[in-house]
Design an enzyme around this catalytic site. Structure first.
Site, short mmCIF file in Angstrom:
data_model
loop_
_atom_site.label_atom_id
_atom_site.label_comp_id
_atom_site.label_asym_id
_atom_site.label_seq_id
_atom_site.Cartn_x
_atom_site.Cartn_y
_atom_site.Cartn_z
N ARG A 1 -7.94 15.45 19.37
CA ARG A 1 -6.68 16.04 19.04
C ARG A 1 -7.28 17.33 18.21
O ARG A 1 -6.57 18.54 18.33
CB ARG A 1 -5.72 15.16 18.26
CG ARG A 1 -4.91 14.27 19.18
CD ARG A 1 -4.24 13.31 18.35
NE ARG A 1 -3.28 13.97 17.37
CZ ARG A 1 -2.87 13.67 16.01
NH1 ARG A 1 -3.32 12.49 15.87
NH2 ARG A 1 -2.04 14.36 15.03
N THR B 1 -8.67 10.44 -1.43
CA THR B 1 -9.03 9.46 -2.68
C THR B 1 -10.32 9.08 -2.55
O THR B 1 -10.94 9.02 -3.73
CB THR B 1 -8.04 8.21 -2.31
OG1 THR B 1 -6.68 8.93 -2.61
CG2 THR B 1 -8.12 7.18 -3.25
N ASP C 1 0.85 -1.16 0.10
CA ASP C 1 -0.01 0.09 0.11
C ASP C 1 0.89 1.36 0.16
O ASP C 1 1.99 1.05 0.33
CB ASP C 1 -0.96 0.03 1.13
CG ASP C 1 -2.21 1.00 1.30
OD1 ASP C 1 -2.15 1.58 -0.16
OD2 ASP C 1 -3.01 1.09 2.01
N LYS C 2 0.15 2.41 -0.01
CA LYS C 2 0.82 3.62 -0.13
C LYS C 2 0.11 4.47 0.65
O LYS C 2 -0.93 4.57 0.78
CB LYS C 2 0.90 4.36 -1.81
CG LYS C 2 1.44 5.62 -1.64
CD LYS C 2 1.16 6.58 -2.75
CE LYS C 2 -0.45 7.01 -2.41
NZ LYS C 2 -0.82 8.28 -3.17
N HIS C 3 0.92 5.57 1.32
CA HIS C 3 0.09 6.57 1.99
C HIS C 3 0.81 7.93 1.52
O HIS C 3 1.82 8.04 1.69
CB HIS C 3 0.25 6.59 3.52
CG HIS C 3 -0.43 7.50 4.44
ND1 HIS C 3 -1.83 7.69 4.55
CD2 HIS C 3 0.01 8.79 4.74
CE1 HIS C 3 -1.92 8.72 5.05
NE2 HIS C 3 -0.88 9.59 5.19
N SER C 4 -0.15 8.98 1.23
CA SER C 4 0.60 10.35 0.85
C SER C 4 0.06 11.07 1.89
O SER C 4 -1.12 10.89 2.65
CB SER C 4 -0.15 10.81 -0.30
OG SER C 4 -0.01 12.26 -0.30
N LYS D 1 -3.66 3.00 11.28
CA LYS D 1 -4.89 2.78 10.13
C LYS D 1 -4.28 1.92 9.06
O LYS D 1 -4.74 0.82 8.62
CB LYS D 1 -5.37 3.96 9.62
CG LYS D 1 -6.17 4.87 10.62
CD LYS D 1 -6.84 5.99 10.23
CE LYS D 1 -5.76 6.90 9.99
NZ LYS D 1 -5.97 8.15 10.62
N LYS D 2 -2.95 2.31 8.65
CA LYS D 2 -2.31 1.52 7.57
C LYS D 2 -1.92 0.17 7.93
O LYS D 2 -1.96 -0.89 7.34
CB LYS D 2 -1.16 2.32 7.16
CG LYS D 2 -1.39 3.55 6.25
CD LYS D 2 -2.09 2.98 4.75
CE LYS D 2 -2.68 4.09 3.92
NZ LYS D 2 -3.31 3.57 2.97
N SER E 1 -0.93 7.95 14.37
CA SER E 1 -2.18 8.13 13.96
C SER E 1 -2.39 7.64 12.27
O SER E 1 -3.23 6.75 11.82
CB SER E 1 -2.90 9.45 13.90
OG SER E 1 -4.09 9.76 13.02
N1 URA Z 1 -3.68 12.35 8.97
C1 URA Z 1 -3.89 11.25 9.95
O1 URA Z 1 -4.46 10.10 9.73
N2 URA Z 1 -3.54 11.56 11.12
C2 URA Z 1 -2.95 12.69 11.54
O2 URA Z 1 -2.57 12.97 12.89
C3 URA Z 1 -2.50 13.53 10.72
C4 URA Z 1 -2.98 13.41 9.34
#
Ligand code: URA
Length: 438
Positions: free
Chosen positions: A170, A122, A82-85, A189-190, A185
């Site tokens: 937060r 996305t 996977d990728k996260h931007s 999730k990833k 954070s």
């Molecule tokens: N995106 C997230 O999922 N968490 C953060 O704290 C900042 C950006």
């Protein structure tokens, strides 16, 4: 020993290092309601001021990952990638990257998010496709990943619920901007998606959350070290966000740009470079191809021979979208009633762009949210966005606007003009600012 949240908070407040057990107990308590929101707020503020060491960040990430379901793909016969931007404007890379990876042998269960602030999401882009479901049940999700190699969906209800609670706290307690908290954070999730490998695209520039090279570098290193520490092979590319990456910014307009990219009808140069570089990096991490030159070629071939476009079309169709979406996307994507060119008020070179300003102009049009629950207008945005260095004249607009009405068109066009700087010379910034590996 009895767990007392206030003792954990006090320890962090006083600058001490928390043990993995203390962090795990705190996050378990947050998830089951034993730790109250005011305690979580105090904890977040303590971390904000005192920060966390690498081992604490790993423990926090793992505890949040384990607060809900962790997906298991062990019955799949290839790497899970996977990728996260970290977010930008005109960043529709995921729409091409997932099917490219699928075409070269990876499985990509991509759990994506909605737009945040001026940045696009996305998930919002896929919601622009009629019929496409971004919340399939688990059975369909697995079936699509198995049969097409990729499925791009939204966060499922029980994925990292501790992060959902913590993020909400937060957001209203001025504790978002902390690298330890951001790292845990994003990665909780990833990592809950059960990945073998992860590629990070950390954006830097006027349209990114990280505006300086130093901040982007710090976040990239934190993400890479924590993800690898938690057992997922991860590297980060730091890429430029000093102008929109694609020549489109919005939802349907970015989907159209992505489909045309996949079919070869139109490929923005910088978007192509970033997509191929991230794709090749992923092949290395996933153990598919370690030679970057060959990896780039493989990804380029998957694009050129139509394999990636075919995967994309199959994914859209299996998730409820039109079966001929790739071929006939123009008949399915929503179209705004007002479409017109936006010209600068003088003839000059584009020397710079406040990319955040472009993103905010999309928000003004209704393509992003002003308040959390806002319904988006998927049709609006900009396309034909002109790159830095272009000479504008009476025949060369800055971009083409897609708007729902005259008022929003006029306000967004003014914002767009204001976001552009003009001068004698202009050249796009370097696209790649760094590679962070473990
Ligand atoms: N995106 C997230 O999922 N968490 C953060 O704290 C900042 C950006």
């Amino acid at each position: 020993m009895v767990f007392l949240p206030q003792e954990v908070i006090a320890k962090k407040r006083d600058g001490e290092r928390l043990s993995s057990e203390e962090i795990t107990a705190f996050i378990a308590g947050l998830t089951n309601g034993e730790v109250k929101p005011e305690q979580a707020a105090a904890f977040a503020m303590a971390v904000y001021f005192q920060n966390m060491e690498l081992d604490e960040r790993i423990a926090l990430t793992e505890a949040m990952r384990d607060s809900g379901d962790v997906l298991d793909w062990s019955d799949f016969d290839g790497p899970i990638l996977d990728k996260h931007s970290t977010g930008g404007v005109g960043d529709n890379v995921s729409l091409m990257l997932a099917p490219i990876w699928a075409a070269v042998g990876a499985y990509v269960p991509m759990i994506s998010g909605r737009g945040l602030g001026h940045t696009g999401g996305t998930l919002d882009k896929f919601d622009a496709i009629p019929g496409y479901t971004t919340s399939p049940d688990n059975e369909l999700f697995r079936k699509v990943v198995r049969e097409t190699g990729c499925a791009i969906i939204g966060q499922t209800a029980n994925l990292a619920p501790a992060d959902k609670i913590m993020y909400g706290i937060r957001d209203v307690t001025a504790t978002v901007e902390n690298v330890s908290l951001i790292t845990s954070s994003i990665l909780s999730k990833k990592l809950a998606a059960g990945l073998d490998a992860l590629v990070l695209d950390v954006k830097v520039g006027t349209g990114a959350f990280m505006r300086t090279a130093g901040d982007a570098d710090e976040l990239a290193k934190s993400l890479v070290n924590v993800a690898n520490g938690a057992g997922v092979k991860t590297s980060a590319l730091i890429t430029d966000m000093n102008e929109p990456l694609a020549s489109a910014a919005g939802n349907a307009v970015e989907v159209r740009n992505a489909v045309r990219f996949l079919t070869g009808a139109h490929q923005d140069k910088r978007l192509l470079s970033v997509t191929i570089e991230l794709a090749a990096l992923g092949l290395g991490l996933a153990g598919i191809e370690s030679d970057m030159v060959i990896a780039r070629q493989k990804c380029q071939t998957a694009l050129d021979n139509g394999a990636a476009a075919e995967r994309f079309g199959k994914m859209v169709s299996m998730l409820g979208g039109p079966t001929d979406f790739v071929e006939n996307h123009d008949t399915y994507l929503p179209v705004a009633p007002i479409i017109r060119d936006v010209f600068a008020d003088r003839e000059a070179n584009i020397s710079g762009v406040d990319a955040k300003g472009v993103g905010m102009a999309v928000v003004v049009l209704g393509g992003g949210r002003k308040t959390p629950g806002d319904q988006l207008d998927y049709a609006v945005g900009f396309d034909r966005i002109t790159p830095i260095g272009t000479k504008l004249d009476a025949n060369t607009p800055i971009a083409r606007i897609h708007a729902a009405d005259e008022d929003s068109a006029s306000e967004a066009a003014n914002r767009l003009r204001k976001a552009y700087q003009f001068g004698e010379v202009g050249a796009s910034s370097e696209l790649f600012h760094g590679l962070i590996t473990n």
